[in-house]
Enzyme design. Structure first.
Site, short mmCIF file in Angstrom:
data_model
loop_
_atom_site.label_atom_id
_atom_site.label_comp_id
_atom_site.label_asym_id
_atom_site.label_seq_id
_atom_site.Cartn_x
_atom_site.Cartn_y
_atom_site.Cartn_z
N ASP A 482 0.83 -1.21 0.00
CA ASP A 482 0.00 0.00 0.00
C ASP A 482 0.87 1.26 0.00
O ASP A 482 2.07 1.20 0.35
CB ASP A 482 -0.89 -0.04 1.27
CG ASP A 482 -2.21 0.68 1.08
OD1 ASP A 482 -2.34 1.45 0.13
OD2 ASP A 482 -3.12 0.46 1.93
N ASP A 552 -10.59 2.11 -3.50
CA ASP A 552 -11.15 1.88 -2.17
C ASP A 552 -12.67 1.87 -2.20
O ASP A 552 -13.31 1.48 -1.23
CB ASP A 552 -10.68 2.97 -1.20
CG ASP A 552 -9.38 2.55 -0.52
OD1 ASP A 552 -9.02 1.37 -0.61
OD2 ASP A 552 -8.73 3.42 0.09
C1 DGJ Z 1 -5.91 1.71 1.78
C2 DGJ Z 1 -6.26 0.48 1.01
O1 DGJ Z 1 -6.75 0.82 -0.25
C3 DGJ Z 1 -7.25 -0.33 1.82
O2 DGJ Z 1 -7.65 -1.45 1.08
C4 DGJ Z 1 -6.60 -0.75 3.10
O3 DGJ Z 1 -5.53 -1.59 2.87
C5 DGJ Z 1 -6.16 0.50 3.86
N1 DGJ Z 1 -5.34 1.35 3.06
C6 DGJ Z 1 -5.41 0.12 5.11
O4 DGJ Z 1 -4.92 1.21 5.77
#
Ligand code: DGJ
Length: 731
Positions: A482, A552
């Site tokens: 991430d 997201d």
């Molecule tokens: C952003 C990601 O897109 C989510 O899926 C998740 O992993 C969060 N970060 C965790 O902080």
């Protein structure tokens, strides 16, 4: 032969199966573009006759030494790599400051060489050659002897994908300092025509919404100056003939294989020619070259199709599978996963995770991914990034947890955010100078965190060692990588003031270095990219990570637009897509479980919820989805995508089909966002079928011709966000 060099006249013809691209060195040594067209039988020399007659245009400049009777104005000619301030006033590909303080460059022919295969770039993603692909590379050396500059332009031709990959290497052959201020990876000059530009603008939660607009005179551009390729823009654009559609017409797709600040510009000139350039964004970039040193640009991938946007996308998807994605995963089935994030957020413990794993194992899920919150003392997003050791209050024994998950017949995956650090972390307390920030000046936070200076070897080494410790402790087969903030106040404590223009690019190189080191140490590791959803969905990351979390926003109804936009350039098998809980946690929409499964089916597929909170009926439905995943995923991995609705508009109904390469089987997905009373049945004309074959489809038996020309009619049930997947196969 993909590349024909006519040595006595210095004409070059680059040929793919369906594309001829020709340029020459003109009488005063300028690299002049001759033509780019559907494949033609004419030789390279013959194609010179297609050039417009030489003509000196009024109010243009020309080199003093030039013979007035030969060649037209440099500012009007179509060129291969235009330079700054020497008579060509269009957007330049190259700008280099010399010790006299000027940035003028005048490149002229020097030499060329041609070889089988692809160039290998150190520490940058680069296309691979595979057996029998007949791929060849032409490297042209241009020089500006007055300032001691050499530029090597490379063109790698992938004949069977109709793709040319370009790049440039800038070398200081002088005895004084030269500074690269702008070095684009590609330039494509096209003769006047009516073109539209298609790009993928977006924002967090609504990434890559395709947008099409007519070109106008002057410059139109896409860019990122956020350190990452970003949610707001994607390093890829299409130039499409005004009349081109999904199925017909000439289109060019240009992509930059880069994950940081980029710039793509298209200029319609005073003479109506069109110039496209794409490369690192010069806004936050400059690269001093000491005598003898060089700078290599990232690669640009260029596709040309006469079969419209659909044809172009399929070419690019094929290219990604054959020449770009990590070999181990390019065409392989990826594990069907369940991710705990939306089920628990930071509130995790071993028992909760095992419960999620148990109920998922019962329906056949293949991997548990433990997301954010397992390390340091992280209970929210205020702390601990950079401290990659297990929080034993939550997970007393990582090895045992992984073992127990494995005993359920599931693999285990783990979340990291390697490039980031929290102010409240041991790493930051011991190395406050390891972040990108201007010393003694105020700075910005985003999600309470800072960005590590990945341009420093010691930073990459530290994070690598921490990750290696975790990954070698237990059987961890996947990581979700991430990156949850953008870069501001970009300044490296390791560089002197006059070299700060290197910091943003060095950051990207460090990110690639860490990916490469991890894969060298753990060759079977599957990496899924992510950046607050889809904030870094680009070819650079796909070189190391064959799948990237798309957004997201996990609601299927809004995902349709995101996934279809993404598919313009990137294969479906690269799109992380999960079934999440209902109402959706981001937009609160109530989307039927069937639709959530149907839309995720055209991506890497997985779940992002606690299955034990579902009813028995829903769990049964999920077992059905998983059986369908096993049937359809090989098509998603290796089939051809045909978008059947217009991706640049808001449609009443969206649809696409994915067909096996041998056209023997496939599936159609149809989606309607808003319910609408008293509508006629849906009629969809399929594409990509074998015209004379007979297919079994939706309890009917129809020829490919009938399905493509007349179409399939059926009812969609009432309700919002309804969808159907209809499978078909040759009888
Ligand atoms: C952003 C990601 O897109 C989510 O899926 C998740 O992993 C969060 N970060 C965790 O902080």
């Amino acid at each position: 032969m993909p590349i024909i060099v006519c040595k006595n006249q210095l004409v070059f013809k680059l040929s793919t199966d369906n594309w001829d691209y020709c340029f020459r060195c003109n009488d005063y040594g300028l690299l002049e573009h001759v033509c780019s067209s559907a494949a033609v039988p004419d030789t390279a020399e013959t194609l010179l006759q297609t050039l417009a007659p030489d003509k000196m245009m009024p109010f243009t400049a020309y080199p003093k030494e030039r013979d007035m009777l030969s060649n037209g104005s440099p500012g009007v000619l179509l060129q291969e790599y235009g330079t700054f301030n020497a008579g060509d006033f269009r957007i330049p590909a190259l700008k280099v400051r010399s010790s006299d303080g000027t940035s003028t460059v005048r490149l002229r022919w020097h030499s060329c060489q041609c070889y089988a295969g692809t160039p290998v770039l150190e520490n940058l993603p680069c296309a691979r050659s595979v057996e029998n692909d007949d791929c060849e590379t032409l490297e042209i050396k241009l020089t500006d002897p007055e300032i001691g500059l050499a530029v090597y332009l490379s063109y790698t031709v992938f004949p069977h994908c109709d793709i040319i990959v370009r790049g440039a290497r800038i070398v200081n052959e002088s005895s004084s300092l030269l500074t690269v201020e702008r070095a684009m990876s590609m330039q494509l000059d096209l003769a006047p025509g009516n073109y539209d530009m298609i790009q993928l603008p977006g924002a967090w939660g609504r990434e890559r919404h395709a947008e099409r607009h007519a070109l106008h005179h002057g410059i139109q551009s896409i860019n990122s100056n956020r350190g990452l390729s970003s949610h707001a823009a994607n390093p890829a654009l299409v130039l499409a003939e005004r009349t081109a559609t999904e199925t017909q017409g000439c289109v060019y797709g240009v992509m930059l294989a880069y994950s940081g600040n980029f710039l793509g510009e298209v200029e319609v000139s005073e003479m109506d020619s069109v110039r496209i350039v794409m490369g690192i964004n010069p806004e936050l970039f400059s690269w001093p070259l000491t005598p003898g040193s060089s700078f290599t640009t990232p690669q640009a991938i260029i596709a040309r199709s006469e079969q419209g946007l659909g044809g172009m996308s399929r070419q690019l998807h094929r290219f990604f599978r054959r020449h770009w994605l990590p070999e181990k995963w390019a065409t392989a089935k990826r594990p069907l996963l369940i991710n705990n994030w939306e089920a628990t957020y930071f509130d995790i413990n071993e028992e909760k995770l095992l419960n999620i794993a148990r109920s998922a194992a019962q329906v056949g899920v293949e991997m548990l991914v433990l997301d954010d919150g397992w390390f340091g003392k992280r209970n929210n997003d205020l702390s601990s990034l950079g401290d990659w050791y297990v929080n034993e209050n939550k997970i007393p024994n990582l090895e045992a947890l992984v073992r127990r998950v494995n005993e359920l017949g599931m693999k285990f995956g783990l979340w990291f955010e390697p490039e980031m650090v929290s102010e409240d972390s041991d790493l930051y307390r011991s190395h406050p100078d390891w972040v990108l920030r201007i010393p003694n000046r105020s700075y910005s936070l985003s999600r309470h965190q800072l960005v590590l200076d990945m341009g420093r070897d010691e930073v990459v080494e530290n994070i690598f060692q921490q990750m290696k410790n975790i990954l070698s402790r237990a059987n961890i087969e996947y990581i979700k990588w991430d990156a949850n903030r953008i870069i501001t106040e970009c300044c490296s404590g390791a560089l002197p003031p006059e070299r700060q223009g290197e910091a943003a690019h060095r950051f990207v190189l460090g990110v690639y270095k860490l990916h490469a080191r991890l894969l060298q140490e753990f060759p079977d590791l599957l990496i899924e990219g992510c950046s607050g959803g889809g904030g870094r969905f680009d070819a650079g990351i796909l070189y190391y990570a064959p799948q990237i979390w798309c957004s997201d926003l996990s609601d299927a109804a809004d995902r349709v637009r995101i996934q279809l936009g993404t598919s313009l350039f990137y294969p479906c098998a690269c799109m992380g897509a999960h079934v999440s809980s209902c109402p959706n946690l981001q937009n609160l929409r109530i989307t039927p479980l069937a639709t959530r499964g149907n839309i995720a089916m055209s991506g890497t597929f997985g779940y992002e919820m606690d299955l034990k909170e579902l009813s028995d009926g829903e769990r049964q439905q999920i077992a059905g989805q998983i059986a369908m995943f096993h049937r359809l995923n090989p098509l998603v991995q290796n089939g051809d995508l045909y978008r059947l609705s217009n991706i640049c508009s808001n449609n009443h109904i969206d649809s696409w089909c994915i067909v096996s390469p041998d056209r023997q089987k496939g599936f159609l997905t149809v989606f309607r966002k808003n319910t609408d009373l008293n509508q006629p049945p849906v009629r969809i004309r399929l594409q990509g079928l074998e015209p004379d074959a007979v297919y079994q489809i939706d309890n009917r038996t129809l020829s490919g011709k009938a399905l493509m020309n007349i179409g399939l009619t059926f009812e969609l049930e009432q309700g919002d966000a309804v969808s159907r997947i209809i499978e078909f196969a040759v009888v």
